[in-house]
Design an enzyme around this catalytic site. Sequence first.
Site, PDB file in Angstrom:
ATOM      1  N   CYS A  81       0.824  -1.212   0.000  1.00  0.00           N
ATOM      2  CA  CYS A  81       0.000   0.000   0.000  1.00  0.00           C
ATOM      3  C   CYS A  81       0.857   1.262   0.000  1.00  0.00           C
ATOM      4  CB  CYS A  81      -0.950   0.011   1.208  1.00  0.00           C
ATOM      5  SG  CYS A  81      -0.088   0.057   2.779  1.00  0.00           S
TER       6      CYS A  81
ATOM      7  N   CYS B 144      -2.754  -2.911   8.681  1.00  0.00           N
ATOM      8  CA  CYS B 144      -2.365  -1.572   9.131  1.00  0.00           C
ATOM      9  C   CYS B 144      -1.904  -1.620  10.589  1.00  0.00           C
ATOM     10  CB  CYS B 144      -3.533  -0.605   8.972  1.00  0.00           C
ATOM     11  SG  CYS B 144      -4.407  -0.778   7.406  1.00  0.00           S
TER      12      CYS B 144
HETATM   13 FE1  FES Z   1      -1.559   0.618   4.198  1.00  0.00          FE
HETATM   14 FE2  FES Z   1      -3.437   0.766   5.994  1.00  0.00          FE
HETATM   15  S1  FES Z   1      -3.699   0.568   3.850  1.00  0.00           S
HETATM   16  S2  FES Z   1      -1.313   0.626   6.316  1.00  0.00           S
END
Ligand code: FES
Length: 143
Positions: A35, A104
């Site tokens: 991400c 996360c």
């Molecule tokens: Fe990357 Fe939450 S989407 S840490």
Amino acid sequence: MALYSEKVMDHFRNPRNVGVIENPDGVGEVGNAKCGDIMKIYLKIDDEIITDVKFETFGCGSAIASSSMATELIKGKPVSQALELTNKAVAEALDGLPAHKLHCSVLAEEAIKSAIEDYYRKKGVPVEKKTADCANCQHNCGK
Ligand code: FES
């Protein structure tokens, strides 16, 4: 049911312990390649007690809420206890995270461990590498 708990929203809107510590005793920075989010944790440690902790997170709302909650959970605690903090405990303290957002909270666990490892490294104490609790994580990092 709302996707995010009240606690997640509260810590996202009013994150605790945001910032930088000058001359920290330990710093840890981790990122999630998938991400692209980055989390940095600063620790001030006196007599093996975490007297101050701050974070900078460039990431999603769940990552910010996880950082905020994780710093609250380790502030004033012995280093040994902070090392035991799992992403599961962070997610539970937030009254849960959606399954696809559990990674996360893993970032928060890893950032704290990395900062403590830095602290021990500076002191010249070898520290056993602890890996995140992957049991409930949907993040396909290959661990
Ligand atoms: Fe990357 Fe939450 S989407 S840490």
